[in-house]
Write a protein that holds these residues in place. Structure first.
Motif, PDB file in Angstrom:
ATOM      1  N   ALA A 123      10.970  29.964  28.383  1.00 35.43           N
ATOM      2  CA  ALA A 123      12.202  30.747  28.490  1.00 35.43           C
ATOM      3  C   ALA A 123      13.367  29.807  28.760  1.00 35.43           C
ATOM      4  N   SER A 124      14.505  30.142  28.184  1.00 38.30           N
ATOM      5  CA  SER A 124      15.736  29.416  28.498  1.00 38.30           C
ATOM      6  C   SER A 124      16.856  30.430  28.628  1.00 38.30           C
ATOM      7  N   VAL A 125      17.759  30.161  29.574  1.00 36.43           N
ATOM      8  CA  VAL A 125      18.840  31.090  29.904  1.00 36.43           C
ATOM      9  C   VAL A 125      20.147  30.322  29.919  1.00 36.43           C
ATOM     10  N   ARG A 126      21.197  30.965  29.396  1.00 36.13           N
ATOM     11  CA  ARG A 126      22.538  30.396  29.448  1.00 36.13           C
ATOM     12  C   ARG A 126      23.504  31.500  29.848  1.00 36.13           C
ATOM     13  N   LEU A 127      24.326  31.227  30.851  1.00 32.10           N
ATOM     14  CA  LEU A 127      25.340  32.186  31.279  1.00 32.10           C
ATOM     15  C   LEU A 127      26.645  31.923  30.545  1.00 32.10           C
ATOM     16  N   GLY A 129      30.678  34.020  29.537  1.00 32.55           N
ATOM     17  CA  GLY A 129      31.626  35.015  30.026  1.00 32.55           C
ATOM     18  C   GLY A 129      32.522  34.455  31.109  1.00 32.55           C
ATOM     19  N   ARG A 130      33.049  35.365  31.927  1.00 35.14           N
ATOM     20  CA  ARG A 130      33.938  34.981  33.020  1.00 35.14           C
ATOM     21  C   ARG A 130      33.158  34.913  34.321  1.00 35.14           C
ATOM     22  N   ARG A 131      33.733  34.248  35.303  1.00 39.10           N
ATOM     23  CA  ARG A 131      33.018  34.092  36.573  1.00 39.10           C
ATOM     24  C   ARG A 131      32.910  35.397  37.341  1.00 39.10           C
ATOM     25  N   THR A 132      33.763  36.379  37.051  1.00 40.99           N
ATOM     26  CA  THR A 132      33.660  37.689  37.690  1.00 40.99           C
ATOM     27  C   THR A 132      32.811  38.659  36.875  1.00 40.99           C
ATOM     28  N   ALA A 133      32.594  38.351  35.598  1.00 41.00           N
ATOM     29  CA  ALA A 133      31.798  39.226  34.733  1.00 41.00           C
ATOM     30  C   ALA A 133      30.937  38.374  33.811  1.00 41.00           C
ATOM     31  N   PRO A 134      29.864  37.785  34.346  1.00 42.00           N
ATOM     32  CA  PRO A 134      29.027  36.929  33.504  1.00 42.00           C
ATOM     33  C   PRO A 134      28.141  37.747  32.564  1.00 42.00           C
ATOM     34  N   ALA A 135      27.668  37.063  31.538  1.00 40.42           N
ATOM     35  CA  ALA A 135      26.697  37.625  30.602  1.00 40.42           C
ATOM     36  C   ALA A 135      25.618  36.569  30.411  1.00 40.42           C
ATOM     37  N   ALA A 136      24.420  37.018  30.103  1.00 37.43           N
ATOM     38  CA  ALA A 136      23.291  36.093  29.954  1.00 37.43           C
ATOM     39  C   ALA A 136      22.807  36.084  28.516  1.00 37.43           C
ATOM     40  N   ARG A 137      22.469  34.907  28.040  1.00 44.08           N
ATOM     41  CA  ARG A 137      21.819  34.747  26.742  1.00 44.08           C
ATOM     42  C   ARG A 137      20.458  34.125  27.002  1.00 44.08           C
ATOM     43  N   LEU A 138      19.420  34.848  26.624  1.00 44.82           N
ATOM     44  CA  LEU A 138      18.063  34.397  26.885  1.00 44.82           C
ATOM     45  C   LEU A 138      17.376  34.091  25.565  1.00 44.82           C
ATOM     46  N   SER A 139      16.554  33.093  25.587  1.00 51.25           N
ATOM     47  CA  SER A 139      15.715  32.746  24.452  1.00 51.25           C
ATOM     48  C   SER A 139      14.286  32.648  24.967  1.00 51.25           C
ATOM     49  N   LEU A 140      13.420  33.520  24.448  1.00 53.11           N
ATOM     50  CA  LEU A 140      12.040  33.565  24.915  1.00 53.11           C
ATOM     51  C   LEU A 140      11.096  33.209  23.781  1.00 53.11           C
ATOM     52  N   LEU A 141      10.139  32.371  24.074  1.00 49.49           N
ATOM     53  CA  LEU A 141       9.081  32.033  23.133  1.00 49.49           C
ATOM     54  C   LEU A 141       7.846  32.812  23.558  1.00 49.49           C
ATOM     55  N   LEU A 142       7.414  33.725  22.704  1.00 45.23           N
ATOM     56  CA  LEU A 142       6.312  34.622  23.046  1.00 45.23           C
ATOM     57  C   LEU A 142       4.994  34.116  22.503  1.00 45.23           C
ATOM     58  N   GLU A 143       3.951  34.341  23.274  1.00 47.84           N
ATOM     59  CA  GLU A 143       2.588  34.048  22.824  1.00 47.84           C
ATOM     60  C   GLU A 143       2.217  35.038  21.723  1.00 47.84           C
ATOM     61  N   PRO A 144       1.243  34.709  20.900  1.00 49.28           N
ATOM     62  CA  PRO A 144       0.868  35.615  19.800  1.00 49.28           C
ATOM     63  C   PRO A 144       0.380  36.990  20.266  1.00 49.28           C
ATOM     64  N   HIS A 145      -0.177  37.082  21.456  1.00 45.06           N
ATOM     65  CA  HIS A 145      -0.707  38.356  21.923  1.00 45.06           C
ATOM     66  C   HIS A 145       0.342  39.203  22.654  1.00 45.06           C
ATOM     67  N   ALA A 146       1.533  38.685  22.869  1.00 45.24           N
ATOM     68  CA  ALA A 146       2.545  39.371  23.671  1.00 45.24           C
ATOM     69  C   ALA A 146       3.166  40.536  22.903  1.00 45.24           C
ATOM     70  N   SER A 147       3.507  41.562  23.627  1.00 43.94           N
ATOM     71  CA  SER A 147       4.202  42.721  23.072  1.00 43.94           C
ATOM     72  C   SER A 147       5.697  42.571  23.350  1.00 43.94           C
ATOM     73  N   PRO A 148       6.540  42.493  22.317  1.00 44.29           N
ATOM     74  CA  PRO A 148       7.981  42.315  22.547  1.00 44.29           C
ATOM     75  C   PRO A 148       8.603  43.455  23.354  1.00 44.29           C
ATOM     76  N   ALA A 149       8.184  44.690  23.124  1.00 36.62           N
ATOM     77  CA  ALA A 149       8.750  45.822  23.862  1.00 36.62           C
ATOM     78  C   ALA A 149       8.416  45.728  25.344  1.00 36.62           C
ATOM     79  N   ASP A 150       7.169  45.397  25.663  1.00 38.45           N
ATOM     80  CA  ASP A 150       6.786  45.255  27.070  1.00 38.45           C
ATOM     81  C   ASP A 150       7.501  44.080  27.723  1.00 38.45           C
ATOM     82  N   THR A 151       7.638  42.993  26.982  1.00 34.09           N
ATOM     83  CA  THR A 151       8.318  41.818  27.519  1.00 34.09           C
ATOM     84  C   THR A 151       9.774  42.135  27.833  1.00 34.09           C
ATOM     85  N   LEU A 152      10.464  42.827  26.927  1.00 36.74           N
ATOM     86  CA  LEU A 152      11.856  43.194  27.189  1.00 36.74           C
ATOM     87  C   LEU A 152      11.976  44.154  28.362  1.00 36.74           C
TER      88      LEU A 152
END
Length: 189
Positions: A123-127, A129-152
């Motif tokens: 997983a990697s995360v980058r914040l 936006g503004r310092r009073t209203a941040p937003a997150a951008r995540l990048s996840l590498l999923l294993e082949p058996h992982a369910s994207p809906a459950d992970t989210l």
């Protein structure tokens, strides 16, 4: 996208400067320029008296064009200098003062908690936006058996919710990009 625009603009500017510089050098050194070339030899002038007096609209148009090019170049420079990553987050402590939380610390906390989710190998995360209203951008590498809906679902109720409550943020919008890990095929014997 900005990286592609940068490369194209720098490439075009370099090509234009190389062509103009080569043409001026060839004309200045009198190195066999074509017959249609307007300037020949080191004593040639760019605009003679006859051409300068003609067309009173040309000079304001040339100045306007150069002003537009200057504004575009300054906008490009500001876009280069602007930081993409949020360095600090303002935390409301309730006493009117507030506290400052390092952006990298919050990124690291969300990243480590997201990496512990079932089915997430990296997983990697980058914040942003503004310092009073941040937003997150995540990048996840999923294993082949992982369910994207459950992970989210686990990501929003776990790591992002914990980050939002610990920093006392009213909202923490997030964009998650999920990629599947490549798996080598198994051998069948």
């Amino acid at each position: 996208m900005l990286r592609t625009v940068n490369r194209v603009l720098v490439g075009l500017a370099g090509l234009l400067l190389l062509c103009v510089g080569g043409a001026v050098l060839a004309a200045g050194l009198d190195l066999g320029v074509p017959s249609w070339w307007p300037w020949r030899g080191p004593d040639a002038v760019l605009l003679g008296e006859a051409r300068r007096g003609r067309g009173e609209w040309r000079w304001p148009a040339a100045v306007a064009l150069l002003a537009v090019l200057l504004v575009l170049a300054l906008g490009w420079l500001v876009a280069q200098l602007r930081r993409r990553r949020l360095t600090e987050v303002l935390v409301d402590t309730g006493d009117g003062e507030g506290a400052v939380l390092r952006g990298r610390a919050l990124e690291g906390a969300v990243e480590s908690e997201a990496a512990t989710l079932e089915g997430v190998s990296r997983a990697s995360v980058r914040l942003t936006g503004r310092r009073t209203a941040p937003a997150a951008r995540l990048s996840l590498l999923l294993e082949p058996h992982a369910s994207p809906a459950d992970t989210l679902s686990h990501l929003t109720t776990g790591a992002l919710a914990h980050a939002r409550t610990s920093a006392h943020l009213p909202a923490l919008p997030a964009e998650a990009r999920l990629r599947a890990a490549k798996r080598r095929p198994g051998r069948v014997t």
